[in-house]
Motif scaffolding. Structure first.
Motif, short mmCIF file in Angstrom:
data_model
loop_
_atom_site.label_atom_id
_atom_site.label_comp_id
_atom_site.label_asym_id
_atom_site.label_seq_id
_atom_site.Cartn_x
_atom_site.Cartn_y
_atom_site.Cartn_z
N MET A 196 41.27 -1.18 3.68
CA MET A 196 40.34 -2.31 3.63
C MET A 196 40.92 -3.43 2.79
SD MET A 196 36.65 -0.63 3.18
CE MET A 196 37.06 1.06 2.95
N VAL A 197 40.61 -4.65 3.20
CA VAL A 197 41.03 -5.82 2.41
C VAL A 197 39.82 -6.72 2.18
CG1 VAL A 197 43.36 -5.80 3.39
CG2 VAL A 197 41.63 -7.29 4.40
N PHE A 198 39.91 -7.50 1.09
CA PHE A 198 39.02 -8.64 0.91
C PHE A 198 39.77 -9.83 1.48
CE2 PHE A 198 37.75 -6.09 -2.94
CZ PHE A 198 36.39 -5.96 -2.65
N THR A 199 39.07 -10.69 2.19
CA THR A 199 39.74 -11.92 2.66
C THR A 199 38.76 -13.08 2.76
OG1 THR A 199 41.07 -12.94 4.41
CG2 THR A 199 39.49 -11.28 5.12
N GLY A 201 39.82 -15.56 4.68
CA GLY A 201 40.40 -16.17 5.88
C GLY A 201 41.83 -16.61 5.62
N ASN A 202 42.17 -16.83 4.34
CA ASN A 202 43.54 -17.22 3.99
C ASN A 202 44.18 -16.15 3.11
OD1 ASN A 202 43.64 -19.78 5.34
ND2 ASN A 202 42.12 -20.45 3.86
N ALA A 203 43.64 -15.97 1.89
CA ALA A 203 44.18 -14.93 1.01
C ALA A 203 43.74 -13.55 1.54
CB ALA A 203 43.67 -15.14 -0.40
N ILE A 204 44.62 -12.57 1.35
CA ILE A 204 44.31 -11.19 1.76
C ILE A 204 44.57 -10.31 0.54
CG2 ILE A 204 44.95 -9.29 3.29
CD1 ILE A 204 46.16 -11.44 5.18
N VAL A 205 43.56 -9.65 0.03
CA VAL A 205 43.75 -8.77 -1.13
C VAL A 205 43.40 -7.34 -0.73
CG1 VAL A 205 43.09 -8.29 -3.51
CG2 VAL A 205 43.14 -10.65 -2.70
N PRO A 206 44.42 -6.46 -0.69
CA PRO A 206 44.11 -5.09 -0.30
C PRO A 206 43.29 -4.35 -1.36
CG PRO A 206 46.43 -5.27 -0.91
CD PRO A 206 45.85 -6.67 -0.98
N MET A 207 42.39 -3.51 -0.91
CA MET A 207 41.69 -2.62 -1.84
C MET A 207 42.58 -1.39 -2.04
SD MET A 207 37.81 -2.74 -0.47
CE MET A 207 37.27 -4.18 0.44
N VAL A 208 42.21 -0.52 -2.97
CA VAL A 208 42.94 0.74 -3.09
C VAL A 208 42.71 1.54 -1.81
CG1 VAL A 208 43.04 0.90 -5.60
CG2 VAL A 208 40.97 1.64 -4.42
N SER A 209 43.65 2.43 -1.49
CA SER A 209 43.58 3.13 -0.20
C SER A 209 42.55 4.25 -0.24
CB SER A 209 44.95 3.73 0.11
OG SER A 209 45.31 4.63 -0.92
N LYS A 265 35.84 -14.01 7.11
CA LYS A 265 35.58 -13.90 5.67
C LYS A 265 34.78 -12.65 5.37
CE LYS A 265 34.17 -17.72 3.61
NZ LYS A 265 34.38 -19.07 3.06
N GLY A 266 35.18 -11.94 4.34
CA GLY A 266 34.42 -10.75 3.94
C GLY A 266 35.34 -9.58 3.72
N VAL A 267 34.86 -8.40 4.12
CA VAL A 267 35.69 -7.19 4.06
C VAL A 267 36.17 -6.90 5.47
CG1 VAL A 267 35.59 -4.68 3.72
CG2 VAL A 267 34.47 -6.19 2.08
N LEU A 268 37.46 -6.66 5.61
CA LEU A 268 37.99 -6.27 6.92
C LEU A 268 38.66 -4.91 6.77
CD1 LEU A 268 38.53 -6.91 9.89
CD2 LEU A 268 40.40 -8.41 9.19
N TYR A 269 38.32 -4.02 7.68
CA TYR A 269 38.72 -2.61 7.58
C TYR A 269 39.56 -2.27 8.79
CZ TYR A 269 37.35 2.45 8.12
OH TYR A 269 37.30 3.81 8.31
#
Ligand code: AMP
Ligand code: GLY
Length: 426
Positions: A196-199, A201-209, A265-269
């Motif tokens: 899962m990542v937070f995004t 729409g531009n920045a992408i920040v991965p969550m822990v796996s 925008k939001g959480v993408l899994y």
């Protein structure tokens, strides 16, 4: 600030619990919530699909931030509607959430963006689908196009199973319109992981796996469920793989969506299948996974409200997101019969005793209050979540707590996270 969380599962309980820790939050409302959430937030009896009802509630109660847990209201355009009314809301718009509510759209996007995924074909005729099954041979994976509460995927080992899945989805309409279109794809082998990542729409920040356990029984036997337990971190997701997923999946996907006029925008899994460092995407979800949210939010050090606000304001790249080094495990306890028809209204005992175990929190999913008892009210009932110095300790803590809990007909997997320790159960 006043926050409204939409949903009633373990994921939403974990969100409420995490938001309680934010200094920015004063009142938390949850629609409709459950018996555990009711101990930490004010539950309001509005269903997630009642978008107009939720909008009126948010306006009347001066809600500063609405957070959408499940996929259904996202697919119905709750974010578009709230944004249109000038309200702040966390989640993707309906056109972006299509990645989850149309598997055919998700597969088309993956093909357009060169994202590695199983070979597939889409069908609207059961006759044509069965012809393809005969030509292709098994194993094959049959997927209802639309939302089916995590139950619209059949991994068919025989031609009969594949044909029956087509008949159920397309002819008997087991999932209504969600099954009038199906995707049939090649069956992949390997280890699954939830990425899962937070995004914004531009920045992408991965969550822990994390890794989910989809099948109902130990050693991955029995039918698929919404998820019977999860843990974090998942050793199968190495640092190299993380970079690969960002570069080969999320970056091309977000730019591909932009070409279609969609800003996600939001959480993408991404549900991944990993085999020898080779990766394929099985599916996308447009929200936090459930139960993955429970162990992942357990490890989040940063204030979740700050992350959500940064995403809404398109400044995710300006903030630093921190995670705990410890490991976490969530064991789901389900009602007799789940994932099929399940029993309800069984009194639950031992909840307080379970939370006395070090590092443990019992997140509620299908629970309700009846007189002074907490009773079962859904298929997945509780998500017993524990932190530990490592996976082994987190597993021990979680199962110690599970043993304290009793209700008639309860069942749970005894092998959550054992894969990470290269162990199995008999
Ligand atoms: P999905 O909702 O598409 O992730 O599918 C649910 C589950 O079905 C996955 O978590 C996998 O366990 C299994 N699955 C889906 N697609 C495939 C595939 N192509 N090959 C093997 N298993 C699959
Ligand atoms: N646990 C899988 C999902 O949330 O879709």
């Amino acid at each position: 600030m006043n926050v409204l969380i939409i949903g009633s599962g373990g994921r939403e309980h974990a969100l409420v619990w995490k938001m309680r820790q934010s200094k920015k939050v004063r009142n938390i409302f949850c629609a409709p919530g459950n018996a555990g959430i009711a101990q930490e937030a004010e539950c309001v009896n509005i269903l997630p699909e009642n978008i107009n009802g939720l909008l009126s509630f948010a306006k009347e109660n001066k809600i500063d931030l609405t957070v959408v847990g499940p996929e259904l209201p996202l697919s119905l355009g709750i974010v578009d509607k709230f944004e249109g009314a000038g309200l702040r809301v966390f989640g993707p718009t309906a056109s972006a959430a299509r990645l989850e509510y149309s598997k055919a759209f998700a597969k088309e996007m993956m093909a357009k963006c060169n994202i590695p995924t199983a070979v597939f074909k889409t069908f609207t005729s059961s006759h044509e689908a069965k012809k393809y099954i005969k030509e292709k041979g098994v194993p094959l994976v049959i997927k209802a196009d639309g939302l089916a509460a995590g139950k619209g995927v059949v991994v068919a080992e025989t031609v009969d199973e594949a044909n029956n899945a087509i008949a159920d989805m397309m002819e008997k309409r087991a999932f209504g319109d969600a099954g009038s279109k199906v995707v049939i794809e090649d069956c992949l082998k390997g280890e699954e992981a939830s990425f899962m990542v937070f995004t914004d729409g531009n920045a992408i920040v991965p969550m822990v796996s994390a890794q989910d356990h989809k099948r109902v029984f130990d050693n991955d036997k029995g039918p698929n469920t919404g998820g019977m337990g999860a843990y974090s971190p998942a050793p199968v997701v190495s640092d190299t793989l993380t970079k690969k997923v960002i570069n080969e999946v999320f970056k091309p996907l977000l730019s591909g969506l932009k070409k279609e006029g969609i800003n996600y925008k939001g959480v993408l899994y991404a549900g991944l299948m990993i085999d020898d460092n080779q990766l394929h995407v099985l599916e996308f979800n447009c929200r936090f996974g459930d139960p993955e949210a429970q162990p992942i939010l357990f490890r989040l050090k940063s204030d979740i409200i700050e992350i959500m606000e940064a995403i809404i304001d398109n400044r995710l790249s300006d903030i630093n997101i921190e995670w705990k080094q410890e490991a976490s495990v969530c064991v789901v306890i389900a009602s007799k019969g789940y994932p099929g028809n399940y029993e309800k209204e069984r009194a639950i005992e031992g909840l307080n005793e379970a939370e006395e175990i070090k590092g443990v929190k019992v997140f509620h999913a299908g629970t309700a209050k009846k007189d002074n008892d907490i009773i079962t009210a859904g298929g997945r009932v509780l998500g017993v979540t524990a932190l530990g110095a490592d996976i082994k300790e987190a597993v021990e803590n979680a199962y110690k707590a599970v043993e304290k809990i009793k209700f008639e007909g309860m069942h749970y997997r005894r092998d959550i996270a054992l894969k990470a320790l290269s162990l199995t159960v008999n």
